[in-house]
Scaffold this motif. Structure first.
Motif, PDB file in Angstrom:
ATOM      1  N   LYS A 160      -2.653   1.592  -1.522  1.00 49.36           N
ATOM      2  CA  LYS A 160      -2.528   1.124  -2.913  1.00 49.36           C
ATOM      3  C   LYS A 160      -1.420   1.966  -3.538  1.00 49.36           C
ATOM      4  O   LYS A 160      -1.581   3.179  -3.746  1.00 49.36           O
ATOM      5  CB  LYS A 160      -3.865   1.315  -3.616  1.00 49.36           C
ATOM      6  CG  LYS A 160      -3.798   1.221  -5.132  1.00 49.36           C
ATOM      7  CD  LYS A 160      -5.150   0.864  -5.690  1.00 49.36           C
ATOM      8  CE  LYS A 160      -5.352   1.385  -7.100  1.00 49.36           C
ATOM      9  NZ  LYS A 160      -6.508   0.773  -7.745  1.00 49.36           N
ATOM     10  N   LYS A 162       1.081   3.186  -6.355  1.00 49.77           N
ATOM     11  CA  LYS A 162       1.184   3.292  -7.811  1.00 49.77           C
ATOM     12  C   LYS A 162       2.617   3.048  -8.250  1.00 49.77           C
ATOM     13  O   LYS A 162       3.559   3.664  -7.705  1.00 49.77           O
ATOM     14  CB  LYS A 162       0.725   4.678  -8.267  1.00 49.77           C
ATOM     15  CG  LYS A 162      -0.759   4.917  -8.079  1.00 49.77           C
ATOM     16  CD  LYS A 162      -1.588   4.078  -9.012  1.00 49.77           C
ATOM     17  CE  LYS A 162      -3.064   4.417  -8.919  1.00 49.77           C
ATOM     18  NZ  LYS A 162      -3.883   3.588  -9.790  1.00 49.77           N
ATOM     19  N   ASP A 190      -0.390  -1.056  -8.022  1.00 45.34           N
ATOM     20  CA  ASP A 190      -1.093  -0.882  -9.292  1.00 45.34           C
ATOM     21  C   ASP A 190      -0.125  -0.302 -10.313  1.00 45.34           C
ATOM     22  O   ASP A 190       0.329   0.837 -10.178  1.00 45.34           O
ATOM     23  CB  ASP A 190      -2.283   0.072  -9.086  1.00 45.34           C
ATOM     24  CG  ASP A 190      -3.153   0.185 -10.323  1.00 45.34           C
ATOM     25  OD1 ASP A 190      -2.794  -0.409 -11.369  1.00 45.34           O
ATOM     26  OD2 ASP A 190      -4.198   0.868 -10.254  1.00 45.34           O
ATOM     27  N   ASN A 192      -0.815   0.152 -13.512  1.00 44.23           N
ATOM     28  CA  ASN A 192      -1.522   0.881 -14.576  1.00 44.23           C
ATOM     29  C   ASN A 192      -0.910   0.638 -15.963  1.00 44.23           C
ATOM     30  O   ASN A 192      -0.578   1.582 -16.691  1.00 44.23           O
ATOM     31  CB  ASN A 192      -1.596   2.386 -14.282  1.00 44.23           C
ATOM     32  CG  ASN A 192      -2.642   2.727 -13.235  1.00 44.23           C
ATOM     33  OD1 ASN A 192      -2.314   3.098 -12.103  1.00 44.23           O
ATOM     34  ND2 ASN A 192      -3.919   2.575 -13.576  1.00 44.23           N
ATOM     35  N   GLU A 218      -2.111  -4.961  -9.514  1.00 43.56           N
ATOM     36  CA  GLU A 218      -3.200  -4.585 -10.415  1.00 43.56           C
ATOM     37  C   GLU A 218      -2.636  -4.196 -11.782  1.00 43.56           C
ATOM     38  O   GLU A 218      -1.648  -3.463 -11.862  1.00 43.56           O
ATOM     39  CB  GLU A 218      -3.908  -3.388  -9.758  1.00 43.56           C
ATOM     40  CG  GLU A 218      -5.306  -3.140 -10.223  1.00 43.56           C
ATOM     41  CD  GLU A 218      -5.949  -2.024  -9.398  1.00 43.56           C
ATOM     42  OE1 GLU A 218      -5.884  -2.057  -8.140  1.00 43.56           O
ATOM     43  OE2 GLU A 218      -6.514  -1.103 -10.001  1.00 43.56           O
ATOM     44  N   ASP A 243      -7.651  -4.669 -14.212  1.00 40.51           N
ATOM     45  CA  ASP A 243      -8.406  -3.414 -14.089  1.00 40.51           C
ATOM     46  C   ASP A 243      -8.761  -2.912 -15.490  1.00 40.51           C
ATOM     47  O   ASP A 243      -9.829  -3.219 -16.010  1.00 40.51           O
ATOM     48  CB  ASP A 243      -7.598  -2.382 -13.292  1.00 40.51           C
ATOM     49  CG  ASP A 243      -8.341  -1.060 -13.123  1.00 40.51           C
ATOM     50  OD1 ASP A 243      -9.504  -0.968 -13.569  1.00 40.51           O
ATOM     51  OD2 ASP A 243      -7.773  -0.090 -12.571  1.00 40.51           O
ATOM     52  N   GLU A 244      -7.827  -2.221 -16.160  1.00 40.36           N
ATOM     53  CA  GLU A 244      -8.145  -1.652 -17.473  1.00 40.36           C
ATOM     54  C   GLU A 244      -8.498  -2.723 -18.518  1.00 40.36           C
ATOM     55  O   GLU A 244      -9.065  -2.393 -19.558  1.00 40.36           O
ATOM     56  CB  GLU A 244      -6.976  -0.792 -17.985  1.00 40.36           C
ATOM     57  CG  GLU A 244      -6.746   0.517 -17.225  1.00 40.36           C
ATOM     58  CD  GLU A 244      -5.700   0.375 -16.130  1.00 40.36           C
ATOM     59  OE1 GLU A 244      -5.717  -0.653 -15.405  1.00 40.36           O
ATOM     60  OE2 GLU A 244      -4.859   1.283 -15.983  1.00 40.36           O
ATOM     61  N   ASN A 265     -11.026  -5.743 -10.884  1.00 39.67           N
ATOM     62  CA  ASN A 265     -11.384  -4.450 -10.293  1.00 39.67           C
ATOM     63  C   ASN A 265     -12.551  -3.878 -11.096  1.00 39.67           C
ATOM     64  O   ASN A 265     -12.400  -3.525 -12.271  1.00 39.67           O
ATOM     65  CB  ASN A 265     -10.167  -3.509 -10.348  1.00 39.67           C
ATOM     66  CG  ASN A 265     -10.439  -2.165  -9.677  1.00 39.67           C
ATOM     67  OD1 ASN A 265     -11.577  -1.864  -9.299  1.00 39.67           O
ATOM     68  ND2 ASN A 265      -9.405  -1.361  -9.532  1.00 39.67           N
ATOM     69  N   LYS A 267     -15.220  -0.994 -11.905  1.00 37.50           N
ATOM     70  CA  LYS A 267     -15.439   0.453 -11.715  1.00 37.50           C
ATOM     71  C   LYS A 267     -16.656   0.861 -12.523  1.00 37.50           C
ATOM     72  O   LYS A 267     -16.787   0.457 -13.681  1.00 37.50           O
ATOM     73  CB  LYS A 267     -14.243   1.258 -12.228  1.00 37.50           C
ATOM     74  CG  LYS A 267     -12.976   1.107 -11.431  1.00 37.50           C
ATOM     75  CD  LYS A 267     -11.878   1.947 -12.074  1.00 37.50           C
ATOM     76  CE  LYS A 267     -10.540   1.666 -11.416  1.00 37.50           C
ATOM     77  NZ  LYS A 267      -9.424   2.081 -12.276  1.00 37.50           N
TER      78      LYS A 267
END
Ligand SMILES: C[C@H](N)C(=O)N[C@H](CCC(=O)O)C(=O)O
Ligand SMILES: [Mg+2]
Length: 362
Positions: A160, A162, A190, A192, A218, A243-244, A265, A267
């Motif tokens: 994965k 970044k 990802d 982010n 992601e 994700d976020e 995703n 978590k």
């Protein structure tokens, strides 16, 4: 089995190398550990990660949320009444997903012990072996290529990567990595939240045109920008994972019905623990959306809980459960067994923690 006491301690674990994303840089994991003791002498453990740039939770806020808001409503509760316990955790205060997750984990650890079984079997018993990816931090392209080769040599089949710092350099990063590892590794990326929607579409189309073969991207854009996320999803071929943008089951409903992402995703630190993560799994199953189970920078305490959820649910088909492999030390005796990419769950009681070192209680 009734709850007698709830304590919160701290754990510090140095990393093998700095963990770098578009959002933050971490050298040492410094997380909160919850210990719940019952009148039968049983003990359950959970963990809350300090990830202020994603969840907003800090060490101070986590301790305060647990000791002042969650703890008073749970003392004396019977573990067999897990439904009411989870309602009380959720209703004790809004947000604060990481402290809620830590308490939820410790309750599940005890729930398994109460019924003399391992937790993943209570959650569905689907698998006891999981294969995780490993994260390559965002750095110079050459360093990332070397980290990717190291991962390949350690047996990882998926990395994965970044990105999200500067889209032009991100493209170079992926070209350099793909050239270094060839087609032997599955690459997911990802960002982010690091790109604008237009940057995301532009850079992803370039990666597609260059045949870099990216499994998924992601969280390309800001967490709040659901329209931007949908714009990216509608305009590229590579699957987009939220994700976020997805903390709660309600967030997941919003993403799913608006078709703003292809994947989610999950978590525990975002959902507030296993009980809400199950709700997202159920929704995803209804809408036939495969999920990833991911993690924050957590020790094997939090990750064991996540692995048990992964063991229970078939809709979780992708695993980013690598944090313990990024740590230089493992203070946990028992729990999930990590052998680089392979994670094995044994038939222990609860989460199967035997001893946890280095927890400092106030
Ligand atoms: C550790 C995991 N592989 C990961 O990359 N998680 C990040 C967030 C981690 C953090 O900042 O603590 C993610 O998926 O965004
Ligand atoms: Mg992510």
């Amino acid at each position: 089995m009734k709850i007698r006491d709830i304590q919160v301690g701290e754990i510090k674990i140095p990393l093998k190398k700095p963990f770098r994303t578009a959002l933050r840089e971490v050298y040492t994991i410094e997380n909160a550990i919850v210990r719940i003791e019952t009148d039968t002498g049983n003990v359950g453990y959970g963990e809350a990660a300090i990830t202020p740039v994603i969840t907003g939770d800090t060490m101070g806020s986590i301790k305060w949320a647990i000791m002042e808001h969650i703890r008073p409503s749970l003392i004396g509760m019977d573990i067999e009444n897990i439904e009411e316990i989870m309602n009380r955790i959720d209703n004790s205060l809004v947000n604060n997903s990481s402290p809620k997750a830590a308490v939820d984990m410790a309750i599940y650890d005890l729930y398994g012990q109460l019924y003399n079984t391992t937790v993943y079997k209570l959650l569905g018993g689907y698998r006891n072996k999981i294969t995780t990816d490993i994260t390559v931090s965002v750095n110079d392209p050459e360093e990332m290529a070397q980290d990717s080769i190291d991962a390949l040599e350690r047996g990882y089949k998926t990395i994965k990567v970044k990105v999200g710092k500067d889209w032009k350099v991100d493209l170079l990063r992926l070209e350099t990595i793909r050239k270094a590892v060839g087609n032997k590794v599955n690459i997911r990326i990802d960002a982010n939240q690091g790109w604008t929607p237009k940057e995301a579409v532009r850079v992803m189309r370039m990666m597609e045109d260059k045949g870099l073969d990216i499994e998924l991207v992601e969280q390309p854009v800001k967490a709040y920008d659901i329209e931007g996320l949908k714009y990216v999803t509608d305009n590229i071929d590579t699957p987009v994972m939220a994700d976020e943008s997805v903390f709660s089951p309600q967030d997941a409903v919003n993403i799913i019905i608006n078709r703003a992402a292809d994947l989610v995703n999950i978590k525990l630190m975002k959902t507030g623990g296993i009980h809400n993560a199950i709700k997202i799994c159920n929704l995803a199953e209804i809408y036939e959306m495969e999920c990833m189970l991911g993690c924050m920078m957590e020790s094997k305490i939090g990750l064991t809980a996540a692995c048990h959820l992964a063991g229970g649910k078939s809709i979780i088909t992708k695993f980013d459960l690598d944090a313990p492999n990024l740590c230089a030390e493992d203070p946990v005796d028992g729990g999930a067994i990590y052998k680089e990419s392979l994670i094995v769950l044994e038939d222990d009681l609860g989460f199967g923690f035997r001893k946890i070192g280095n927890i400092i209680y106030d």
